[in-house]
Scaffold this motif. Structure first.
Motif, PDB file in Angstrom:
ATOM      1  N   ASP A  54      35.895  31.938  38.631  1.00  0.00           N
ATOM      2  CA  ASP A  54      37.278  31.454  38.558  1.00  0.00           C
ATOM      3  C   ASP A  54      37.351  29.926  38.467  1.00  0.00           C
ATOM      4  OD1 ASP A  54      36.976  34.009  39.726  1.00  0.00           O
ATOM      5  OD2 ASP A  54      39.014  33.932  40.507  1.00  0.00           O
ATOM      6  N   ASP A  84      40.634  33.740  35.201  1.00  0.00           N
ATOM      7  CA  ASP A  84      41.439  32.932  36.121  1.00  0.00           C
ATOM      8  C   ASP A  84      41.290  31.442  35.795  1.00  0.00           C
ATOM      9  OD1 ASP A  84      42.489  35.191  37.222  1.00  0.00           O
ATOM     10  OD2 ASP A  84      41.883  34.758  39.288  1.00  0.00           O
ATOM     11  N   ASN A 121      42.778  38.290  36.402  1.00  0.00           N
ATOM     12  CA  ASN A 121      44.094  38.860  36.731  1.00  0.00           C
ATOM     13  C   ASN A 121      45.228  37.897  36.378  1.00  0.00           C
ATOM     14  OD1 ASN A 121      42.747  37.652  39.144  1.00  0.00           O
ATOM     15  ND2 ASN A 121      44.778  37.847  40.038  1.00  0.00           N
ATOM     16  N   HIS A 122      44.952  36.591  36.395  1.00  0.00           N
ATOM     17  CA  HIS A 122      46.004  35.643  36.007  1.00  0.00           C
ATOM     18  C   HIS A 122      46.218  35.607  34.494  1.00  0.00           C
ATOM     19  CE1 HIS A 122      46.935  33.949  39.950  1.00  0.00           C
ATOM     20  NE2 HIS A 122      45.681  34.252  40.226  1.00  0.00           N
ATOM     21  N   HIS A 173      35.971  40.035  35.500  1.00  0.00           N
ATOM     22  CA  HIS A 173      36.582  39.198  36.521  1.00  0.00           C
ATOM     23  C   HIS A 173      36.408  39.770  37.930  1.00  0.00           C
ATOM     24  CE1 HIS A 173      39.122  36.191  38.277  1.00  0.00           C
ATOM     25  NE2 HIS A 173      39.908  37.115  38.805  1.00  0.00           N
ATOM     26  N   HIS A 239      36.653  36.287  41.242  1.00  0.00           N
ATOM     27  CA  HIS A 239      37.863  36.808  41.882  1.00  0.00           C
ATOM     28  C   HIS A 239      37.932  36.648  43.394  1.00  0.00           C
ATOM     29  CE1 HIS A 239      41.532  39.153  41.961  1.00  0.00           C
ATOM     30  NE2 HIS A 239      40.992  40.188  42.568  1.00  0.00           N
TER      31      HIS A 239
END
Ligand SMILES: [Mn+2]
Length: 291
Positions: A54, A84, A121-122, A173, A239
């Motif tokens: 990330d 991310d 996830n972002h 991720h 993550h």
């Protein structure tokens, strides 16, 4: 000068970016991004991949890692970033979410197959909600054009969710589809697939069960089943800053986080050999990155 080169100028001087130039950059990415959810890296007789976790808007650190390890002579052969790129931009990285997103898109387009930027996830908030992104605000503030954010998200959709190396690494991720037909799940993801691939946690983490994601977590058992089913030897994911740098489940799963935004155990990157079979983390090299 190519518009892909313009990005490098903006990194140092965000105010030199204009809405027109960013539109031009986004146009130029057409057809150059993978446009599929799973990519694979062929085996090589030698060579190394660098995996970055990330980033969270930490443009100075991302830039430093790319220059030190990828762009210099004798550096790694390829880079995989685990997603991310946006949100929680740290101090000292103005417009970091916007610039990180543009930078990884440009690198992925410029080095197809050599710079593999996965979605986190972002980056999948069109499919599974994440917190509202700073990218939209930064685009409006810096460029005065909110439609640009939508166009950037359109391009981000063309980035993969997961990568495999032919010598036995699976990278994503957060995790892997739990379906027996894991490739089919990645090709046609449903909400549960997104949760498993970009949101899931390991049962060994203190954060497991705390994010409001109602999922079967990654455990020794689910990991073993996936490795067997996919023919992989190791899983590398990001993550989760709480387990970053810790080899888990008998040396078969590693978490990396490469940002100064959220530091718990440290800042890490991982080097993977692209030759020889990967049966455990033994032949990988964990790098502790100075802040
Ligand atoms: Mn994440």
């Amino acid at each position: 000068m190519s518009v892909l080169t313009d990005v490098e100028l903006w990194l140092n001087e965000p105010h030199s970016a204009t809405a027109d130039k960013v539109h031009e950059l986004l146009d130029s990415l057409g057809g150059k991004l993978p446009g599929k959810n799973l990519v694979s890296v062929p085996s090589r007789s030698k060579g190394t991949a660098l995996v970055l976790g990330d980033i969270h808007g930490d443009l100075p650190l991302l830039r430093r890692m790319v220059m030190e390890h990828f762009e210099r002579a004798g550096g790694v052969d390829l880079v995989v970033t685990l997603g991310d790129y946006v949100d929680r931009t740290p101090e000292g990285a103005p417009f970091g979410s916007l610039m990180c997103a543009l930078y990884v898109l440009a690198l992925a387009a410029r080095h197809p197959g050599r710079f593999i930027a996965l979605r986190g996830n972002h980056e999948t908030q069109r499919h599974v909600p994440a917190q509202p992104s700073e990218l939209d605000e930064e685009a409006e503030q810096l460029l005065g054009d909110r439609t640009l954010a939508t166009r950037i998200w359109d391009r981000i959709e063309e980035l993969p969710l997961a990568a495999t190396t032919e010598n036995g690494a699976y990278l994503a991720h957060a995790g892997f589809p739990m379906d027996a037909d894991w490739k089919g799940a990645l090709a046609h993801p449903v909400e549960r697939t997104y949760l498993e691939v970009v949101w899931n946690d390991v049962d060994a983490s203190p954060i497991c069960g705390q994010r409001g994601i109602d999922q079967v977590p990654i455990s020794e058992e689910t990991l073993s089943a996936f490795l067997h089913n996919s023919g992989s030897g190791i899983v590398v994911r990001g993550h989760d800053p709480y387990v970053a740098g810790l080899p888990l489940y008998h040396d078969r799963l590693m978490t990396v986080h490469t940002t100064r935004s959220v530091v718990r155990t440290g800042i890490f990157a991982l080097k993977l050999p692209l030759d020889g079979r990967l049966r455990s983390l033994e032949r990988t090299q964990l790098l502790r990155v100075p802040p």
